[in-house]
Design an enzyme around this catalytic site. Sequence first.
Site, PDB file in Angstrom:
ATOM      1  N   SER A 124       0.840  -1.199   0.000  1.00  0.00           N
ATOM      2  CA  SER A 124       0.000   0.000   0.000  1.00  0.00           C
ATOM      3  C   SER A 124       0.872   1.244   0.000  1.00  0.00           C
ATOM      4  O   SER A 124       1.994   1.226   0.510  1.00  0.00           O
ATOM      5  CB  SER A 124      -0.866  -0.009   1.265  1.00  0.00           C
ATOM      6  OG  SER A 124      -1.451   1.254   1.491  1.00  0.00           O
ATOM      7  N   TYR A 148      -1.139  -0.056  10.073  1.00  0.00           N
ATOM      8  CA  TYR A 148      -1.365  -0.756   8.805  1.00  0.00           C
ATOM      9  C   TYR A 148      -0.187  -0.557   7.858  1.00  0.00           C
ATOM     10  O   TYR A 148       0.330  -1.505   7.269  1.00  0.00           O
ATOM     11  CB  TYR A 148      -2.655  -0.219   8.172  1.00  0.00           C
ATOM     12  CG  TYR A 148      -2.934  -0.698   6.769  1.00  0.00           C
ATOM     13  CD1 TYR A 148      -3.465  -1.956   6.535  1.00  0.00           C
ATOM     14  CD2 TYR A 148      -2.687   0.131   5.672  1.00  0.00           C
ATOM     15  CE1 TYR A 148      -3.744  -2.389   5.241  1.00  0.00           C
ATOM     16  CE2 TYR A 148      -2.962  -0.289   4.384  1.00  0.00           C
ATOM     17  CZ  TYR A 148      -3.489  -1.554   4.172  1.00  0.00           C
ATOM     18  OH  TYR A 148      -3.755  -1.971   2.892  1.00  0.00           O
ATOM     19  N   LYS A 152       2.311  -3.428   6.504  1.00  0.00           N
ATOM     20  CA  LYS A 152       2.485  -3.655   5.064  1.00  0.00           C
ATOM     21  C   LYS A 152       3.968  -3.589   4.692  1.00  0.00           C
ATOM     22  O   LYS A 152       4.457  -4.359   3.871  1.00  0.00           O
ATOM     23  CB  LYS A 152       1.674  -2.624   4.261  1.00  0.00           C
ATOM     24  CG  LYS A 152       0.202  -2.975   4.164  1.00  0.00           C
ATOM     25  CD  LYS A 152       0.004  -4.201   3.263  1.00  0.00           C
ATOM     26  CE  LYS A 152      -1.404  -4.735   3.267  1.00  0.00           C
ATOM     27  NZ  LYS A 152      -1.513  -6.027   2.562  1.00  0.00           N
TER      28      LYS A 152
END
Lengths: 323, 323
Positions: A124, A148, A152
Amino acid sequence: MKVLIIGGAGMVGRNLADTLVAAGQLGGKPVTELVLFDVVPAVTQGTDAVAVRVETGDLSDRATVDALIAPRPDVIFHLAAIVSGEAEADFDKGYRINMDGTRNLLEAIRAQPGYHPRVVYTSSIAVFGAPFPEAIGDEFFTTPMTSYGAQKMIGELLLNDYSRRGILDGVGIRLPTIVVRPGKPNKAASGFFSGIIREPLAGIEAVLPVDDSVRHWVASPASATGFLIHAATMDTAPLGARRCMTMPGLSVTVGEMIAALGEVAGPDKVALIKRQPDATIRGIVAGWPENFDASRATEMGFVADASFQDIIRAHIRDMEAAG
Amino acid sequence: MKVLIIGGAGMVGRNLADTLVAAGQLGGKPVTELVLFDVVPAVTQGTDAVAVRVETGDLSDRATVDALIAPRPDVIFHLAAIVSGEAEADFDKGYRINMDGTRNLLEAIRAQPGYHPRVVYTSSIAVFGAPFPEAIGDEFFTTPMTSYGAQKMIGELLLNDYSRRGILDGVGIRLPTIVVRPGKPNKAASGFFSGIIREPLAGIEAVLPVDDSVRHWVASPASATGFLIHAATMDTAPLGARRCMTMPGLSVTVGEMIAALGEVAGPDKVALIKRQPDATIRGIVAGWPENFDASRATEMGFVADASFQDIIRAHIRDMEAAG
């Protein structure tokens, strides 16, 4: 060949599964078995040529992942993740699924002697954190501002290291925000980027919580599927040890999106967009990347959408096809 | 205040422990208890003012780490690691100690309500991987070429995220190669950088396996201790969410190192360096960073050695002090 999609029930996974079943092949080789794994059952149906097997389970359970890998799929798409908002709200769950789950997958592959699958991992642009240069280049450092994003990026590091070690053949792709997402409005802070196109086209009012000058990095659902298929079939030798890349996209302002909507669908659609500034959403969006120089991915053969008008037209075609 | 050094038996940990015991304080606050944890017993002795407690154990055992954190040290130095060569040779051990061990530490801290210690984490320039720009800047991306480098970078991401979340107050410092390391020659590929100074000064021949033109990024043991102490006492507010930095160092060629040795100690010492080119070591060293622009750390108050001559003179003083 056998293909496994982890996260096969999500929007991106479903588009990919539907595309693979319709094509019946990947990189010129017939897809005979497609396994769709997710926490909820995937909906894609198989054909006589492509057997679809739907499985559900928890990626953080190593035995579940071992069983998933035991049939030795030739290509594994790892799209599953606890999304940004939830990973921020639930610290343990985010690390358990996004970090430990990804590691479980890589370790399950490592545990199979002589097995060396292609693994396509969706990362991402959340691996990047403000402040940003005007366009984020391929060699800009990764300083995530969310759990997050950290998870990632840890996945990227593992994918690179397991690839360098010859355990698997990984490609990591950092997807832009997908616009126009089909379906109902959701509460994601980025939801309005799709909403201001999708709702007016459906004849419904849409709320715009930010200024027209806000710039964002987007790609269509079809482009995302194209990125995944290219990542699964490309020659990985030119990647060397740097297996992860920002995907190409379009850097467009909200004002440009609205102008494109007017051009494609007319001013009566644009009139359905209601400006309701929201300080909270404005603040969140201000920390997001606006623009990238994704030269490396382009050199490696990944192709972005040609224009935002094309993205809108593709969405209209999809909606017409879906009835 | 209570201070914990994880990796207290290693060269860097021992120097730090000795310095803290001698100073009796850290950032102006008296150090009353110093716990030295490692896989082997640390040797630093306490004083009446500074009680030293030596503990041994395995960082990958969560219960061990919980017990270590239970007394709530105010400052934790996390220096322990499976080094590059061993982490490459033993995949599982490297991940178990460098990744899981670091996570155990951060999780043990998180498990203590209302506890918010300063955590100083030694990362490494191994987080970077060739090809490099002429000088690696503070915003250059991290693409490790070893499992050790990947594990160190995962530690950085965790340290940043746990700091951002308010769980702890982390500072990560990427140390240059430490030159002149005291003690016996070792088999590390980088060992000759110290050997070509240390051995001649002791009247012993030293082998130089690479060309004089090889450039490397170095700091003295005293600088490393200085970096650690500054990281433990600095105001972290200006770091924001970017808690990890490349430390300043000296970018010097082997030829410049040898010239400095001649200048400080005379040509008879230089004559003890024997050139025996080794293709393997040459190859390994060719993949290492040569030069950095560590502006950010300098702005944050970290101070490098003034010259390689100073590094040699400091080593001579240390050897004389040690008898």
